[in-house]
Motif scaffolding. Structure first.
Motif, PDB file in Angstrom:
ATOM      1  N   ARG A   1      44.211   8.522 -27.642  1.00 17.85           N
ATOM      2  CA  ARG A   1      43.380   9.717 -27.602  1.00 17.85           C
ATOM      3  C   ARG A   1      42.199   9.520 -26.668  1.00 17.85           C
ATOM      4  O   ARG A   1      41.692   8.402 -26.510  1.00 17.85           O
ATOM      5  N   SER A   2      41.743  10.615 -26.083  1.00 15.73           N
ATOM      6  CA  SER A   2      40.485  10.562 -25.345  1.00 15.73           C
ATOM      7  C   SER A   2      39.371  10.342 -26.361  1.00 15.73           C
ATOM      8  O   SER A   2      39.491  10.713 -27.527  1.00 15.73           O
TER       9      SER A   2
ATOM     10  N   THR B   1      34.883   9.982 -26.841  1.00 14.89           N
ATOM     11  CA  THR B   1      33.512   9.980 -26.337  1.00 14.89           C
ATOM     12  C   THR B   1      32.607   9.393 -27.405  1.00 14.89           C
ATOM     13  O   THR B   1      32.860   9.534 -28.602  1.00 14.89           O
TER      14      THR B   1
ATOM     15  N   THR C   1      32.522   7.728 -22.017  1.00 17.79           N
ATOM     16  CA  THR C   1      33.810   8.404 -22.116  1.00 17.79           C
ATOM     17  C   THR C   1      34.911   7.393 -21.884  1.00 17.79           C
ATOM     18  O   THR C   1      34.729   6.419 -21.148  1.00 17.79           O
TER      19      THR C   1
ATOM     20  N   ARG D   1      39.128   6.099 -23.559  1.00 17.72           N
ATOM     21  CA  ARG D   1      40.338   6.325 -24.346  1.00 17.72           C
ATOM     22  C   ARG D   1      40.447   5.263 -25.418  1.00 17.72           C
ATOM     23  O   ARG D   1      40.064   4.116 -25.209  1.00 17.72           O
TER      24      ARG D   1
ATOM     25  N   ALA E   1      36.601  15.627 -26.283  1.00  9.58           N
ATOM     26  CA  ALA E   1      37.582  14.551 -26.414  1.00  9.58           C
ATOM     27  C   ALA E   1      38.334  14.675 -27.734  1.00  9.58           C
ATOM     28  O   ALA E   1      37.884  15.362 -28.661  1.00  9.58           O
TER      29      ALA E   1
END
Length: 115
Positions: free
Chosen positions: A33-34, A36, A47, A49, A69
């Motif tokens: 997943r992204s 932040t 930022t 992953r 995110a």
């Protein structure tokens, strides 16, 4: 007050800790997943992953997260360092509002083992 460099180092240590984890923690960290992490008192956002069981910090931007995110964290720099160093309990900090964690419902269910 923690510095930007100390916060970045804490995220790197957290990533290292996740790669050495086993059991349910390793399973929770296996999301792709992204991510932040907004350090509120420094008004900077890291930022990256969550991928392959580790956190990959890709960039650092001034201000709040530029994009939404998949997993979003927000806290002070001191709290980030204290969490990673084991001096602050994540569940208590989250329940009291010191740490904000936002994600989709399924991801929250998986991430609960990290609490």
């Amino acid at each position: 007050m923690a510095t930007i460099e100390e916060c970045r180092s804490a995220l790197d240590r957290l990533s290292d800790n996740l790669t050495r984890a086993d059991g349910s923690v390793r399973g929770a960290a296996a999301l792709d997943r992204s991510l932040t992490c907004h350090v509120t008192d420094l008004d900077v956002t890291f930022t990256g992953r969550l991928s392959g069981g580790r956190i990959l910090v890709l960039d650092q931007v001034a201000g709040p997260p530029p994009e939404r995110a998949g997993i979003r964290l927000a806290m002070t720099g001191d709290d980030l360092v204290a969490l990673v160093d084991g001096e602050l309990d994540f569940a208590k900090a989250w329940a009291s509002g010191r740490v904000r964690l936002e994600a989709g419902f399924r991801d929250l269910l998986r991430l609960r083992s990290l609490l």
